[in-house]
Structure formats: C-alpha cells, structure tokens
Design an enzyme around this catalytic site. Structure first.
Site, mmCIF file in Angstrom:
data_model
loop_
_atom_site.group_PDB
_atom_site.id
_atom_site.type_symbol
_atom_site.label_atom_id
_atom_site.label_comp_id
_atom_site.label_asym_id
_atom_site.label_seq_id
_atom_site.Cartn_x
_atom_site.Cartn_y
_atom_site.Cartn_z
ATOM 1 N N VAL A 8 0.849 -1.188 0.000
ATOM 2 C CA VAL A 8 0.000 0.000 0.000
ATOM 3 C C VAL A 8 0.886 1.240 0.000
ATOM 4 O O VAL A 8 1.770 1.383 0.852
ATOM 5 C CB VAL A 8 -0.937 0.021 1.221
ATOM 6 C CG1 VAL A 8 -1.705 1.339 1.281
ATOM 7 C CG2 VAL A 8 -1.901 -1.154 1.179
ATOM 8 N N ALA B 174 4.099 4.123 3.288
ATOM 9 C CA ALA B 174 3.800 2.904 2.555
ATOM 10 C C ALA B 174 3.975 1.722 3.510
ATOM 11 O O ALA B 174 4.517 1.864 4.608
ATOM 12 C CB ALA B 174 4.710 2.756 1.341
ATOM 13 N N LYS B 175 3.517 0.563 3.097
ATOM 14 C CA LYS B 175 3.712 -0.651 3.891
ATOM 15 C C LYS B 175 3.438 -1.861 3.015
ATOM 16 O O LYS B 175 2.691 -1.786 2.037
ATOM 17 C CB LYS B 175 2.761 -0.674 5.091
ATOM 18 C CG LYS B 175 3.308 -1.479 6.266
ATOM 19 C CD LYS B 175 4.425 -0.741 6.959
ATOM 20 C CE LYS B 175 4.877 -1.448 8.231
ATOM 21 N NZ LYS B 175 5.874 -0.661 8.977
ATOM 22 N N GLY B 176 4.054 -2.978 3.388
ATOM 23 C CA GLY B 176 3.839 -4.206 2.637
ATOM 24 C C GLY B 176 3.781 -5.400 3.562
ATOM 25 O O GLY B 176 4.232 -5.353 4.709
ATOM 26 N N ASP C 106 10.522 -5.097 8.736
ATOM 27 C CA ASP C 106 9.427 -4.994 9.689
ATOM 28 C C ASP C 106 9.354 -6.340 10.407
ATOM 29 O O ASP C 106 10.361 -7.051 10.475
ATOM 30 C CB ASP C 106 8.115 -4.635 8.973
ATOM 31 C CG ASP C 106 7.055 -4.089 9.913
ATOM 32 O OD1 ASP C 106 7.113 -2.896 10.251
ATOM 33 O OD2 ASP C 106 6.175 -4.864 10.325
#
Length: 453
Positions: free
Chosen positions: A69, A114-116, A155
């Site tokens: 995202v 953002a992040k995944g 992460d």
C-alpha cells in the site's frame, strides 16, 4: 467512560487509524475544503494485491497473498516496511501505511507512507523458502517500488538479509543503475548504515528522555532510577530494554509471544537474552517470575513500552495498566477507547508516530547515503543526528499539545461553524497533537502542490 465489559471495540486497525485522523482534524490550522482534502489525505493512493505461487523445499507449490500500500506521497516517495506474518491483511497494511505517512511527517522526514506484507509463517520456513517468497513478492511488485517511488524496509519477521534479497531482486530487474536506494535496512556491505538495527529503540529513548526533561510526566523526573516494563522482545522491545537499562533504568518485566519474565528488583537482561536464544522465549528465564504474553502491561512500573502488535491495550485490559507513562514501541498498540481511559487516569501516552519514528529517521540517512554513493557514516554521528531530530520532534509535538489545550473553545467554535457538528471535540492529548502536526504538514504540501492536471 462505560465499563470495559459493556463496550465492544472495533479493533480493525484501519478503522482505528480513521478514528485517530478524525479526532485530530478539528485541530488543524487550515480546514479549508475540509471534505475533499480530508478524504484525499486519508485514503491510500495505491493498493497492490498479489497472488504469489512459490515452490517449497518439498517440491510442492504454496500460494501466498502479498500486499503493498502506497498511502501518500505529498511530502516525498513512499516509505515503509515489509512484514511476513500469517494473518497479515489489506486493512492492517493500509493502517500501517497511514501511520507511516504521519510518522514521517511528524519527525519532518521528506517521505510519504507505505507498507507491505506477505501472509506467511517464517518460523516454519527454511532460509531458501523465505528467499523465494521475498523474490517472488518483489518481482511481482515490479516498478511499484523504486528508489524514488516507494522504498521498503524491514518490519516484523523480516531483517537485513531479507532486504538484501529485495535489493538483489530489484537490481536484477533494473541492471546498470544505482539501485541501492530501493530499500533500507540492508547489511552494511550492501549500503546499509550503522545503527539501523537499534534506531527505533534508540529514537524511543531520546523521545522519552526529552519528555521527562521537560517535566511532562508527573512523578517521573528521568530515566535513571525508573522502573520499565516491556511487552515484546523483538528488535524494538529487546533493544529498548538494553538501552534504557544502560541509561540507568531498572527493567522489571519483558515478554514475547510465548510468555514473559518479571523481577521487581530488575531483570538480568543478559541472562534473559541468553535464555531467549536457547529456548526461543524469555518465559522461564532463571530467577524470574513467569508472565503471559500480555503480562508486562499490568506490571507496576513507571514506564510501559508496548512493543509487540496492534491493539494490545484495549478497553478489556486498560484498567490493568499501572504505569505513569506509556510510550509506544509498536504501531497502533493502544485503541482509541483505551486512550481516553488512560488520559482520564492521568497516564501519559506517547504515540507511536512519534515514539517509534527513529527507524525511519535513520532509514532516511541510509537512503541519502545510497543515492550519493557516499562512504559509511560513524555510529556516533548517526546517533547524534537521530537525537537532535527526535528531541526536536518531541518539543514540537509538546508545544502543539499545550497550544491546543489552551484554545479548545476556539477550535470547538470554528469546527461547529465549518461542519455544523455540535458534538464536543475529543480533548487534545499527545496523539492528537502529533497527528495534527503530521496531517497539517501533509495538508500544506498538498495545498501548495495543487492537483494535476
């Protein structure tokens, strides 16, 4: 506040992020074109959902789900980690990307959020299987990531080795270019930077140090001599415990997913860590009292650090918290309902978007080094730059907090005129102050850039 037993909370992290956003909106300096601008600032710019077939070690094929995202690029390219967790889902990744936008803005790093995530359990996978999942995920993302568009980082259950695979995969797809800046948190030999592993915890310590220096936590005048309880013994929790211990605190409890260990006289962290490395858990460390995974949340202490997952302090257990200050090492560990209960009890909550922003601050240093192909920077210099940045951000958020508290009636009147909403505003706390600071900076950037075409 209704009792916890009578209240059912919506623990969807994206819903929680929306509540936090809505609580801060009335306190922005500029609420011109409120409906359109607020929707633009909250909704993600891009959501990528992927199906990832991977050949496992036994020769069979397993299918994983991947998400990336990109939340907001008003202030710069997207920035945010990749987590490998069995239950990761789209709403979780959207919330985390949203918080990344605010986190970058509150410490004034020129990134967006953002992040995944990939829904896999790395504890049951070999190194070769983790590598294949990583490469499949990155190759499937293609140009949806890049050094100037969206820059991943480690992460939960990903690390420097994972980031090395991210870099190598992207580089194979984009040869003959300087691609080091596509990802941060890399090994030092691949353009990483000193102090990245400890940056989130180190930044948390600097925020806490500044907060206590300014007298913002009644009954706690400094880190030295304070009692600290830590939920989570991963990267952030473990390093926070050691760093604060070295600053003079007594660590009275720690925990991981399997359980916890406590000692009111202070844990021997070296022995606890040795037990963790030997058994996979801190539970049962010699000379300690056993706790469950959430046990540290209820331990009597001065400073509580939730450094595990989202929604750990809720209306169901908030009354167990006996700390004077909660400083969030994890993302989204405290629900909005629990926030209000803690505020009513006089317990200060230092929000995640400020408290754990040290990681992205040092990631920015790494990214700049990569773009310039610069030499390694000494750890002492990195920590000094980080200390200055985190202390400045803390001072800004505190100044905003006190200004908001002093002008609530004016904000209430303005909000009623703009929206016809007669409900009383949520009383400002540090989370609202930090969110208003961050969203205000994004709002200003969006307004200055305008809408193209």
């Amino acid at each position: 506040m209704p009792t916890a037993s009578r209240v059912r909370e919506n623990l969807n992290p994206h819903h929680i992020a929306r509540q936090q956003f809505d609580s801060a909106l009335p306190y922005l300096e500029d609420i011109t074109d409120l409906k359109g601008m607020s929707e633009w600032l909250f909704e993600p710019e891009r959501i990528v959902k992927l199906t990832l077939p991977v050949v496992m070690d036994d020769g069979g094929v397993r299918v994983f789900r991947g998400y990336r995202v990109l939340h907001n690029t008003a202030r710069g390219p997207g920035k945010g980690g990749i987590r490998f967790l069995p239950d990761v889902n789209e709403d979780e990744v959207k919330a985390l990307a949203t918080w990344m936008t605010w986190k970058c803005a509150v410490v004034d790093v020129p990134f967006g959020g953002a992040k995944g995530g990939v829904d896999c359990d790395v504890t049951t996978m070999s190194s070769a299987e983790r590598r294949r999942v990583t490469r499949r995920f990155i190759s499937s993302l293609g140009d949806d990531i890049g050094p100037h568009t969206d820059i991943p980082a480690p992460d939960m259950y990903t690390d420097a080795q994972t980031m090395a695979w991210v870099f190598d995969t992207y580089h194979m797809m984009h040869p003959h270019e300087n691609n080091l800046g596509v990802v941060t948190g890399k090994p030092l030999d691949l353009g990483g930077i000193s102090g990245r592993n400890t940056a989130t915890a180190q930044g948390l310590a600097y925020v806490l140090e500044r907060l206590l220096e300014l007298g913002e936590v009644p009954g706690v005048t400094g880190i030295k001599g304070s009692r600290v309880s830590v939920q989570g013994f991963g990267n952030v929790g473990r390093y926070s415990a050691f760093i604060l211990r070295d600053m003079g605190a007594s660590i009275v409890a720690v925990s991981d997913v399997a359980g916890g260990a406590a000692d009111p006289n202070g844990l021997n962290l070296e022995e606890v860590e040795a037990h963790f490395k030997k058994t996979g858990s801190v539970l049962g460390a010699p000379g300690t009292h056993p706790l469950d995974a959430k046990g540290p949340l209820g331990v009597k202490c001065d400073i509580l650090i939730p450094a595990a997952l989202e929604s750990q302090i809720t209306l169901k257990n908030v009354d167990r918290v006996k700390a004077k200050v909660v400083i969030e090492g994890a993302n989204g560990p405290t629900t909005p309902g629990a926030d209000r209960v803690l505020a009513d009890k006089g317990i200060v909550v230092v929000p995640d978007i400020l408290a754990n922003a040290g990681g992205v601050a040092v990631s920015y240093f790494e990214w700049i080094r990569n773009l310039e192909n610069a030499l390694q920077v000494e750890l002492a210099e990195i920590n000094q730059r980080l200390r200055t940045q985190m202390r400045d951000a803390t001072k800004t958020v505190l100044a905003t907090y006190h200004d908001l508290r002093n002008h609530v009636p004016a904000y209430q009147t303005r909000w009623r005129k703009a929206t016809r909403d007669t409900q009383p505003l949520t009383p400002p706390d540090l989370r609202i102050a930090a969110t208003a600071t961050a969203v205000g900076r994004c709002w200003k950037a969006r307004a200055e850039r305008g809408i193209w075409p």
